[in-house]
Scaffold this motif. Structure first.
Motif, PDB file in Angstrom:
ATOM      1  N   ASP A 136      16.516  32.490  21.364  1.00  0.00           N
ATOM      2  CA  ASP A 136      16.718  33.892  21.626  1.00  0.00           C
ATOM      3  C   ASP A 136      15.743  34.842  21.696  1.00  0.00           C
ATOM      4  O   ASP A 136      15.663  36.014  22.110  1.00  0.00           O
ATOM      5  N   ALA A 137      14.728  34.762  20.639  1.00  0.00           N
ATOM      6  CA  ALA A 137      13.680  35.628  20.511  1.00  0.00           C
ATOM      7  C   ALA A 137      12.713  35.598  21.832  1.00  0.00           C
ATOM      8  O   ALA A 137      12.254  36.858  22.306  1.00  0.00           O
ATOM      9  N   VAL A 138      12.508  34.336  22.309  1.00  0.00           N
ATOM     10  CA  VAL A 138      11.758  34.319  23.531  1.00  0.00           C
ATOM     11  C   VAL A 138      12.203  34.908  24.891  1.00  0.00           C
ATOM     12  O   VAL A 138      11.588  35.338  25.670  1.00  0.00           O
ATOM     13  N   HIS A 139      13.607  34.606  24.905  1.00  0.00           N
ATOM     14  CA  HIS A 139      14.242  35.005  25.936  1.00  0.00           C
ATOM     15  C   HIS A 139      15.260  36.258  25.493  1.00  0.00           C
ATOM     16  O   HIS A 139      16.700  36.048  25.534  1.00  0.00           O
ATOM     17  N   ALA A 140      15.035  37.119  25.088  1.00  0.00           N
ATOM     18  CA  ALA A 140      15.367  38.221  24.621  1.00  0.00           C
ATOM     19  C   ALA A 140      16.315  39.259  25.500  1.00  0.00           C
ATOM     20  O   ALA A 140      17.132  39.907  25.210  1.00  0.00           O
ATOM     21  N   ALA A 210      24.920  38.581  30.770  1.00  0.00           N
ATOM     22  CA  ALA A 210      24.520  37.022  31.000  1.00  0.00           C
ATOM     23  C   ALA A 210      24.618  36.567  29.480  1.00  0.00           C
ATOM     24  O   ALA A 210      24.252  37.293  28.720  1.00  0.00           O
ATOM     25  N   ARG A 211      24.769  35.309  29.517  1.00  0.00           N
ATOM     26  CA  ARG A 211      24.791  34.528  28.354  1.00  0.00           C
ATOM     27  C   ARG A 211      23.638  33.692  28.320  1.00  0.00           C
ATOM     28  O   ARG A 211      23.330  32.766  29.377  1.00  0.00           O
ATOM     29  N   HIS A 212      23.051  33.326  27.280  1.00  0.00           N
ATOM     30  CA  HIS A 212      21.768  32.725  26.910  1.00  0.00           C
ATOM     31  C   HIS A 212      22.001  31.565  25.729  1.00  0.00           C
ATOM     32  O   HIS A 212      22.528  31.847  24.985  1.00  0.00           O
ATOM     33  N   CYS A 213      21.515  30.364  26.112  1.00  0.00           N
ATOM     34  CA  CYS A 213      21.448  29.468  24.984  1.00  0.00           C
ATOM     35  C   CYS A 213      20.260  28.281  25.437  1.00  0.00           C
ATOM     36  O   CYS A 213      20.354  27.510  26.142  1.00  0.00           O
ATOM     37  N   GLN A 214      19.417  28.399  24.286  1.00  0.00           N
ATOM     38  CA  GLN A 214      18.042  27.520  24.510  1.00  0.00           C
ATOM     39  C   GLN A 214      17.500  27.286  25.770  1.00  0.00           C
ATOM     40  O   GLN A 214      17.388  26.187  26.290  1.00  0.00           O
ATOM     41  N   GLY A 215      17.272  28.497  26.569  1.00  0.00           N
ATOM     42  CA  GLY A 215      16.481  28.090  27.704  1.00  0.00           C
ATOM     43  C   GLY A 215      17.532  27.948  29.037  1.00  0.00           C
ATOM     44  O   GLY A 215      17.023  27.969  30.064  1.00  0.00           O
ATOM     45  N   MET A 216      18.897  28.043  28.847  1.00  0.00           N
ATOM     46  CA  MET A 216      19.934  28.098  29.821  1.00  0.00           C
ATOM     47  C   MET A 216      20.509  29.491  29.984  1.00  0.00           C
ATOM     48  O   MET A 216      20.916  29.843  28.897  1.00  0.00           O
ATOM     49  N   VAL A 217      20.532  29.949  31.176  1.00  0.00           N
ATOM     50  CA  VAL A 217      21.265  31.291  31.171  1.00  0.00           C
ATOM     51  C   VAL A 217      22.414  31.141  32.252  1.00  0.00           C
ATOM     52  O   VAL A 217      22.309  30.693  33.411  1.00  0.00           O
ATOM     53  N   VAL A 218      23.515  31.740  31.882  1.00  0.00           N
ATOM     54  CA  VAL A 218      24.826  31.734  32.832  1.00  0.00           C
ATOM     55  C   VAL A 218      25.146  33.364  33.179  1.00  0.00           C
ATOM     56  O   VAL A 218      25.230  34.076  32.334  1.00  0.00           O
ATOM     57  N   GLY A 243       7.905  30.354  29.030  1.00  0.00           N
ATOM     58  CA  GLY A 243       7.189  31.618  29.338  1.00  0.00           C
ATOM     59  C   GLY A 243       8.135  32.392  29.724  1.00  0.00           C
ATOM     60  O   GLY A 243       7.593  33.521  30.476  1.00  0.00           O
ATOM     61  N   GLY A 244       9.527  32.309  30.064  1.00  0.00           N
ATOM     62  CA  GLY A 244      10.171  33.408  30.353  1.00  0.00           C
ATOM     63  C   GLY A 244      10.588  33.373  32.093  1.00  0.00           C
ATOM     64  O   GLY A 244      11.077  34.078  32.537  1.00  0.00           O
ATOM     65  N   ARG A 245       9.849  32.274  32.661  1.00  0.00           N
ATOM     66  CA  ARG A 245       9.850  32.104  34.081  1.00  0.00           C
ATOM     67  C   ARG A 245      11.030  31.268  34.559  1.00  0.00           C
ATOM     68  O   ARG A 245      11.315  30.166  33.927  1.00  0.00           O
TER      69      ARG A 245
END
Length: 257
Positions: A136-140, A210-218, A243-245
């Motif tokens: 969550d911190a990486v993909h804030a 958008a919803r995020h969980c451990q590198g997956m975004v919906v 890396g956020g890509r």
């Protein structure tokens, strides 16, 4: 301390670089985000370890060794003395690169197998919380990433579109939907350019958060024509590297009402 011959081992993969993961084990502010408010760690040999769980249970220990950003070991026990007192067990966490992420290997050593067994589900849960806290911190800001993807699809200029995709997506990014089976940024660029020829003026926009969980975004989306009228809608599922890509996108179309 009695001989600690009974081990609990647990391994998880976390969507972040080892240096980032290590911060959440050694920095008190990040440590508290994982364990609970008020938890602290002094990440040096002899430093104090304190955990206050959300239910009020408290544990304490002492750091035994630190090797940044690979390893930390500390003692662990309950301030109440039950089921084990402070100093009665040891926790070792080791990190190693795993692709673009990190594999975390945890060993908790006990003197009593019954006490070890009491902690199996606790570590299963706690390391899941940890993986989510780091990711969550990486993909804030997943909204911004999704918006960048949809915006790039709506651009009409080749150079502008290429620049927009390069900012947010891996060169090997893939895209799948009912009308596309695309591999790599060049394939996607050509496909988007063609869509602007055959469906001029079409734009894509995010609907909702958008919803995020451990590198997956919906994310929900809608496609609109030049007049702004919604033509079709659906859901995007994106995988994002540490890396956020964007690494891959799958588009699902909502059934017509």
């Amino acid at each position: 301390m009695s001989e600690l011959s009974h081990r609990l081992d647990r391994t998880v993969v976390i969507q972040a670089a080892p240096e980032t993961v290590f911060l959440f084990i050694t920095d008190s502010a990040r440590w508290a985000k994982w364990w609970g408010a008020g938890s602290t760690i002094d990440a040096q040999p002899g430093g104090a370890v304190f955990i206050r769980y959300p239910n009020g249970v408290e544990t304490s220990g002492e750091v035994l060794e630190v090797e940044s950003p690979k390893r930390i070991s500390f003692t662990y026990g309950y301030k109440s003395g039950t089921p084990i007192p402070p100093g009665a067990s040891t926790v070792t966490i080791q990190l190693e690169p795993y692709g673009s992420g990190t594999r975390l290997n945890l060993t908790h050593a006990f003197g009593d197998p019954k006490v070890r067994d009491l902690h199996v589900q606790g570590w299963r849960f706690q390391l899941s919380v940890f993986a989510n806290t780091v990711a969550d911190a990486v993909h804030a800001n997943p909204d911004a990433l999704v918006d960048g993807w949809y915006h790039a699809w709506s651009l009409t200029g080749d150079a502008e579109r290429r620049t927009a995709f390069a900012k947010i997506a891996d060169l090997a990014v893939t895209f799948r939907d009912r009308y596309s089976c695309l591999d790599g940024i060049e394939d996607i660029l050509a496909h988007v350019a063609a869509s602007q020829v055959y469906m001029p003026g079409i734009t894509l926009k995010r609907k909702g958060t958008a919803r995020h969980c451990q590198g997956m975004v919906v994310s929900e989306w809608a496609a609109a024509g030049p007049d702004g009228k919604e033509l079709i809608s659906g859901t995007s599922v994106l995988t994002v590297d540490p890396g956020g890509r964007i690494h891959s996108v799958t588009g699902l179309v909502s059934p017509a009402m």
